[in-house]
Design a protein around this motif. Structure first.
Motif, short mmCIF file in Angstrom:
data_model
loop_
_atom_site.label_atom_id
_atom_site.label_comp_id
_atom_site.label_asym_id
_atom_site.label_seq_id
_atom_site.Cartn_x
_atom_site.Cartn_y
_atom_site.Cartn_z
N GLY A 1 0.79 -1.03 0.07
CA GLY A 1 0.11 0.12 0.14
C GLY A 1 0.86 1.26 0.03
O GLY A 1 0.65 2.39 0.55
N GLN A 2 1.78 1.17 -0.79
CA GLN A 2 2.84 2.41 -0.82
C GLN A 2 2.42 3.53 -1.55
O GLN A 2 2.57 3.42 -2.94
N HIS A 3 2.12 4.77 -1.30
CA HIS A 3 1.72 5.96 -1.80
C HIS A 3 2.36 6.90 -1.02
O HIS A 3 2.23 7.27 -0.01
N LEU B 1 3.95 10.67 0.11
CA LEU B 1 3.58 11.98 0.18
C LEU B 1 4.84 12.76 0.51
O LEU B 1 5.69 12.70 1.46
N GLU C 1 4.92 6.21 14.64
CA GLU C 1 4.39 6.33 13.19
C GLU C 1 4.59 5.06 12.53
O GLU C 1 5.42 4.12 12.39
N VAL C 2 3.21 4.57 11.93
CA VAL C 2 3.22 3.44 11.17
C VAL C 2 3.60 3.48 9.79
O VAL C 2 2.88 4.66 9.12
N PRO D 1 6.50 4.50 7.78
CA PRO D 1 7.47 5.57 7.40
C PRO D 1 7.73 5.68 6.01
O PRO D 1 8.02 7.00 5.50
N ASP E 1 8.66 -2.92 5.38
CA ASP E 1 9.24 -2.95 4.10
C ASP E 1 10.66 -2.60 4.55
O ASP E 1 11.11 -1.40 4.91
N PHE F 1 13.35 0.37 3.45
CA PHE F 1 13.66 1.73 3.80
C PHE F 1 14.61 2.02 4.99
O PHE F 1 14.95 3.43 5.26
N ASP G 1 5.25 -5.82 11.61
CA ASP G 1 4.03 -5.68 11.00
C ASP G 1 3.34 -4.78 11.90
O ASP G 1 3.22 -5.23 13.11
N ASN H 1 0.38 8.06 7.99
CA ASN H 1 -0.29 8.01 6.48
C ASN H 1 -0.52 6.57 6.42
O ASN H 1 0.58 5.89 6.08
N LEU H 2 -1.51 5.94 6.75
CA LEU H 2 -1.75 4.86 7.00
C LEU H 2 -1.88 3.96 5.70
O LEU H 2 -2.48 4.23 4.67
N PRO H 3 -1.29 2.59 5.51
CA PRO H 3 -1.44 1.85 4.61
C PRO H 3 -3.09 1.53 4.24
O PRO H 3 -3.53 0.93 5.32
#
Ligand code: SAM
Length: 285
Positions: free
Chosen positions: A25-27, A29, A52-53, A55, A78, A81, A102, A123-125
């Protein structure tokens, strides 16, 4: 070096080969005005540990640190990063630590942090946003003083909905029983790289004082799951599943809660569902 002097995120993503992975779910910002705006919704973070979930490459992470977070603990699934995040840690003077895990399986209250005051900004998945919110709402003891969360817009609307709104349902009721939520602002899909299919929105959620928090969120969860599982049916019918679990009848639960059996779930306010949850618990024993 300070966090603000780090290379632009686009450069970091390119140099570390951090192409967005859809499975997670990586988008990302990248807009510094938007990440700063989200970080500022946390209020004073100087004496706080901010979780932060997800980052990712660290856009929001940088903003949290640059807006003065005492400490950030980031939970990321992941591992690609980690190097980029380590550079942020160095630039922030050691205020960032990363837990590779997770987030659904992490018990935040058990993670050591520098400060007693704890909040969460993320910014949640999309695929796990609702499950994470329910996990934080129902966590005992309540470990957070504020949640600043970005969801897909439709989910944000469901979190803040009131009875009578089209989006009203289980998520609004569980949230209202434990917290007071406020819709902060909408972000268009184009603000993200790559853009998702839908717009997003940020919600600020503060916990209710202990004496106002509904004591039996588990019962409330069972009753609302049953009632909204068949939301077009009358409660006499739709509460059958929950009633069965307490070896009672829908009629008995509804009578104890003072609710008409012919009513539909979407017309009952959170207080009504709390009475139903109490009736369910009393029947279950
Ligand atoms: N915070 C970054 C930003 O705002 O640009 C990235 C946000 S992106 C929507 C979601 C992030 O959550 C990704 O970095 C992804 O790898 C991570 N993620 C997805 N599922 C996760 C999980 N179950 N636990 C922890 N992190 C997760």
């Amino acid at each position: 070096m300070s966090v603000d002097a780090l290379p632009p995120l686009r450069e970091v993503i390119a140099s570390h080969g951090l192409k967005a992975d859809k499975r997670f779910g990586q988008h990302f910002l990248m807009d510094l005005n938007l990440t700063a705006k989200i970080a500022r919704l946390c209020g004073d973070m100087s004496e706080a540990t901010v979780f932060e979930v997800g980052p990712g490459p660290g856009g929001l992470t940088r903003a949290l640190l640059s807006e003065g977070a005492g400490e950030v603990i980031a939970v990321e699934k992941d591992s690609r990063f980690l190097t980029a995040l380590e550079d942020i840690n160095t630039a922030s003077g050691g205020r960032l630590s990363v837990v590779e895990a997770d987030a659904l399986k992490v018990t935040e209250a058990e993670i050591d942090g520098k400060f007693a005051t704890r909040m969460l900004a993320s910014n949640l998945p999309y695929n796990v946003g609702t499950a994470l919110l329910i996990k934080w709402l129902t966590a005992e003891p309540v470990w957070w003083t504020r949640l600043v969360l970005m969801f897909q817009k439709e989910v944000a609307e469901r979190v803040v909905a009131s009875v009578g709104d089209a989006q009203y349902g289980r998520l609004a009721i569980l949230t209202a029983a434990a917290a007071s939520p406020r819709y902060a602002f909408t972000l268009p899909a184009r603000a993200f790289t790559p853009p998702p299919k839908v717009d997003s929105a940020v919600v600020v959620i503060d916990p209710l004082p202990a004496d106002k928090r509904f004591a039996d969120l588990d019962a409330l969860s069972i009753v609302t799951e049953s009632a909204f599982g068949q939301r077009r049916k009358t409660l006499r019918k739709s509460l059958g599943v929950a009633a069965g679990k307490a070896a009672t009848s829908s009629e008995a639960l509804l009578e104890a809660a003072g609710i008409e059996p012919s009513a539909r779930a979407e017309t009952i306010d959170p207080a009504g569902f709390m009475r139903l949850a109490e009736a369910w618990r009393a029947a279950k024993g």
